[in-house]
Motif scaffolding. Structure first.
Motif, PDB file in Angstrom:
ATOM      1  N   LEU A  42       0.831  -1.211   0.000  1.00  0.00           N
ATOM      2  CA  LEU A  42       0.000   0.000   0.000  1.00  0.00           C
ATOM      3  C   LEU A  42       0.865   1.260   0.000  1.00  0.00           C
ATOM      4  O   LEU A  42       0.553   2.234  -0.690  1.00  0.00           O
ATOM      5  N   ASN A  43       1.951   1.237   0.759  1.00  0.00           N
ATOM      6  CA  ASN A  43       2.848   2.392   0.763  1.00  0.00           C
ATOM      7  C   ASN A  43       3.493   2.607  -0.597  1.00  0.00           C
ATOM      8  O   ASN A  43       3.618   3.736  -1.084  1.00  0.00           O
ATOM      9  N   GLN A  44       3.913   1.515  -1.230  1.00  0.00           N
ATOM     10  CA  GLN A  44       4.540   1.616  -2.550  1.00  0.00           C
ATOM     11  C   GLN A  44       3.564   2.123  -3.598  1.00  0.00           C
ATOM     12  O   GLN A  44       3.929   2.886  -4.498  1.00  0.00           O
ATOM     13  N   MET A  45       2.295   1.698  -3.470  1.00  0.00           N
ATOM     14  CA  MET A  45       1.270   2.111  -4.434  1.00  0.00           C
ATOM     15  C   MET A  45       0.708   3.506  -4.126  1.00  0.00           C
ATOM     16  O   MET A  45      -0.016   4.071  -4.939  1.00  0.00           O
ATOM     17  N   ARG A  46       1.032   4.025  -2.930  1.00  0.00           N
ATOM     18  CA  ARG A  46       0.488   5.321  -2.486  1.00  0.00           C
ATOM     19  C   ARG A  46      -1.039   5.315  -2.571  1.00  0.00           C
ATOM     20  O   ARG A  46      -1.667   6.231  -3.092  1.00  0.00           O
ATOM     21  N   ARG A  47      -1.598   4.219  -2.066  1.00  0.00           N
ATOM     22  CA  ARG A  47      -3.049   4.060  -2.075  1.00  0.00           C
ATOM     23  C   ARG A  47      -3.538   3.791  -0.657  1.00  0.00           C
ATOM     24  O   ARG A  47      -2.777   3.416   0.231  1.00  0.00           O
ATOM     25  N   ASP A  48      -4.838   3.963  -0.439  1.00  0.00           N
ATOM     26  CA  ASP A  48      -5.452   3.690   0.842  1.00  0.00           C
ATOM     27  C   ASP A  48      -6.705   2.860   0.627  1.00  0.00           C
ATOM     28  O   ASP A  48      -7.291   2.875  -0.457  1.00  0.00           O
ATOM     29  N   THR A  72      11.987   1.209   5.699  1.00  0.00           N
ATOM     30  CA  THR A  72      10.848   0.802   4.870  1.00  0.00           C
ATOM     31  C   THR A  72       9.909  -0.109   5.662  1.00  0.00           C
ATOM     32  O   THR A  72       8.687   0.055   5.633  1.00  0.00           O
ATOM     33  N   THR A  79       2.027   2.375   9.091  1.00  0.00           N
ATOM     34  CA  THR A  79       0.806   2.458   8.289  1.00  0.00           C
ATOM     35  C   THR A  79      -0.208   1.420   8.759  1.00  0.00           C
ATOM     36  O   THR A  79      -1.405   1.694   8.879  1.00  0.00           O
TER      37      THR A  79
END
Length: 421
Positions: A42-48, A72, A79
């Protein structure tokens, strides 16, 4: 024709009267298991995730890189903690007293119960099937969709039924069962496995979890165990949550039926780089070692640590050998401390780590270097699994790993005694 265990569970979850091999079904998910790796993604995709309709059905476990070995990892876990707080997720296993490897926590805490539909993105998610539920690995995007909607879709393959007969001889472990099956029955790609038979009564909960976990290495989709008195006692000693055991119909339609005579199994070893088509009897594996690893979701239970401690009692790890022991959960670690196993292991020269996937996944706490030779009781031995791709990994039971650490080469406890070690 009637239905197998997994077919009955999927039919219930899909609100259908029956399902058969070849079906593609949308099912309601009873448990979706999120890991620290979910929040890496989710962090890599910058999504929630914008909706969690059933927070009571979510389990969050930090297990792959715990304690966090990098910024990382630390960011992903931060998160995950914020996500758990935001959605009120109570089944959350953070760093601390109730931490551990997800597959073991699910059965030890009864997050998975008979009849449930369980999904996770970890490849060994079928391990929960020893609880008489249907559990399967899905892609991380499918897991996120299950968390956000409560549903997922699955394709169903045919089922192979295995009947256990007899009981394991002294010195033979659950790991030997799966290595024997890999040799005799081969790949189960696109298939499910169902275990039952009179020999089931001779297998402990820990042994069933090892076998179920390692069926991923046979390429099985779902792996289910029949319910019995041993499972019933395990559950009722841990939760008051209601459950309904699932049994196959007498006329269930299987791809084939096989018999596994437990009495006939002897200690086995998987040679480096793969398991399928690459297992031999213990005496046919001969190599010196640099590292020995006991742990992982497959063989980090209290009974595994007890066996290792018994082998190491009064002995020392060979010079030049690193022995790393990783309990599967912090609860197991505490029980091993109380029983004196940790003291025996450390006195023999082992390093005992916190509960984590750790060395098994090649993340930390035992990564292999160039040319290292390792005997492990963990799940996989392909090139690069535990670190450098030039390292070589053999797989065996915890007793064999402990004995090999003492001898400095691959042997079992019986060979130690014969050599006077």
């Amino acid at each position: 024709m009637g239905m197998t265990i997994v077919e009955k569970i999927l039919a219930r979850a899909a609100d259908r009267s029956n399902v058969k091999p070849g079906a593609i079904v949308t099912v309601a998910v009873d448990r979706a298991v999120m890991l620290d790796t979910t929040f890496f993604f989710l962090n890599q995709m910058r999504r929630d995730i914008l909706a969690v309709p059933h927070p009571d059905r979510i389990v969050i476990v930090f297990d792959h890189e715990v304690p966090a070995p990098s910024t990382t990892s630390a960011a992903a876990q931060s998160t995950g903690r914020a996500f758990a707080r935001r959605w009120g997720i109570s089944r959350f296993h953070d760093l601390g007293a109730d931490q551990g490897i997800s597959h073991v926590l699910l059965s030890e805490n009864c997050h998975a119960l008979p009849g449930m539909m369980v999904v996770g993105s970890d490849s060994h998610s079928a391990a929960a099937g020893m609880m008489n539920c249907a559990s399967r690995a899905v892609t991380i995007l499918d897991l996120i969709a299950a968390v956000a909607t409560g549903d997922t879709w699955l394709s169903l393959g045919p089922t192979v039924r295995y009947e256990f007969r007899g009981s394991l001889a002294a010195g033979v472990a659950a790991m030997d069962v799966i290595l024997h099956m890999a040799d005799r029955f081969g790949s189960h790609s696109g298939q499910n496995i169902e275990f039952g038979g009179p020999g089931l009564a001779s297998l402990s909960i820990d042994a069933r979890r090892t076998i179920c976990t390692m069926c991923t290495e046979l390429n099985a989709d779902f792996v289910t165990f029949e319910a019995d008195a041993i499972l019933d006692a395990h559950i009722r000693g841990r939760t008051d949550e209601p459950f309904h055991a699932v049994f196959p119909d007498a006329d269930a339609d299987y791809l084939r039926r096989e018999i596994v005579v437990l009495d006939d199994i002897r200690p086995m070893i998987a040679l480096p780089d793969r398991i399928l088509g690459n297992t031999v009897h213990l005496g046919d594996a001969d190599s010196g070692i640099d590292q020995a690893f006991i742990g992982s979701c497959a063989n980090g239970s209290l009974s595994d640590l007890a066996v290792a401690a018994d082998v190491l009692r009064g002995r020392r790890v060979a010079s030049g050998v690193r022995l790393i022991v990783t309990p599967a959960t912090q609860a197991i670690y505490r029980d091993a401390l109380r029983a004196g196993y940790v003291e025996l292991l450390v006195d023999a020269g082992a390093i005992v780590t916190p509960a984590t996937c750790g060395a098994c996944a090649g993340g930390h706490m035992g990564v292999l270097g160039p040319g290292d030779r390792c005997i492990a009781s963990s799940t996989r031995n392909f090139k690069g699994r535990m670190g450098d791709p030039t390292a070589r990994i053999w797989l065996g039971s915890p007793a064999v790993v402990a004995a090999s650490a003492v001898a400095g080469r691959i042997v079992g406890p019986a060979q130690l005694m014969e050599a006077g070690l």
